[in-house]
Design an enzyme around this catalytic site. Sequence first.
Site, PDB file in Angstrom:
ATOM      1  N   VAL A   8       0.870  -1.169   0.000  1.00 24.29           N
ATOM      2  CA  VAL A   8       0.000   0.000   0.000  1.00 24.29           C
ATOM      3  C   VAL A   8       0.910   1.224   0.000  1.00 24.29           C
ATOM      4  O   VAL A   8       2.065   1.143   0.412  1.00 24.29           O
ATOM      5  CB  VAL A   8      -0.971   0.028   1.204  1.00 24.29           C
ATOM      6  N   SER A   9       0.378   2.353  -0.446  1.00 24.48           N
ATOM      7  CA  SER A   9       1.205   3.542  -0.615  1.00 24.48           C
ATOM      8  C   SER A   9       1.414   4.332   0.665  1.00 24.48           C
ATOM      9  O   SER A   9       2.424   5.008   0.815  1.00 24.48           O
ATOM     10  CB  SER A   9       0.583   4.462  -1.664  1.00 24.48           C
ATOM     11  N   THR A  10       0.461   4.288   1.584  1.00 24.26           N
ATOM     12  CA  THR A  10       0.571   5.097   2.800  1.00 24.26           C
ATOM     13  C   THR A  10       0.284   4.263   4.040  1.00 24.26           C
ATOM     14  O   THR A  10      -0.338   3.200   3.961  1.00 24.26           O
ATOM     15  CB  THR A  10      -0.417   6.285   2.770  1.00 24.26           C
TER      16      THR A  10
END
Length: 179
Positions: A8-10
């Site tokens: 996931v990016s964050t």
Amino acid sequence: MIIGYARVSTDDQNLDAQTDALAAAGAGRVFADRISGSKRERPQLNKMLDQLRDGDVVTVTKYDRLARSLKDLLEIVETIGERGAGFRSLAEDIDTTTPAGRLVFHVFASIAQFERERISERTREGLASARKRGRIGGRPPALSPAQKDEVRRMRDEEHRSVPEIARLFKVSERTVRRA
């Protein structure tokens, strides 16, 4: 062995859906990163690649979890192949352990790259068109031209402090310095 990779990016995004899908696909071990896909250095991805053995199959829920660009995706899948492992993407039903799967993988990756480039191109065209009509994107100025004149006068002639002027106009000190 089926090895899963999730990303996931964050930090506020959740990996549960990916890890559940990978477990259902038979992943014996799942490596997970919480980092943007545009970053090439991803600790868990690197760890997974280092531990790959002949016959392993790296599995992801969607191939964009592995890479953001076609070049990066092809490099990673090539590295996986050099270690004698295969690549499988659940959403796109791609499996590079078969010749047909390798073909489908390259076609899908090319189409995805093409679409990203088209989106970027359309965005640039839209911005250029808006500029021709006098529209300027971005955040509106914090100070009007009259307020900028007043800020400069207070700062340069009255010698008031930058923090004081910033509080009066409810802007950052940097805005006052740039006025």
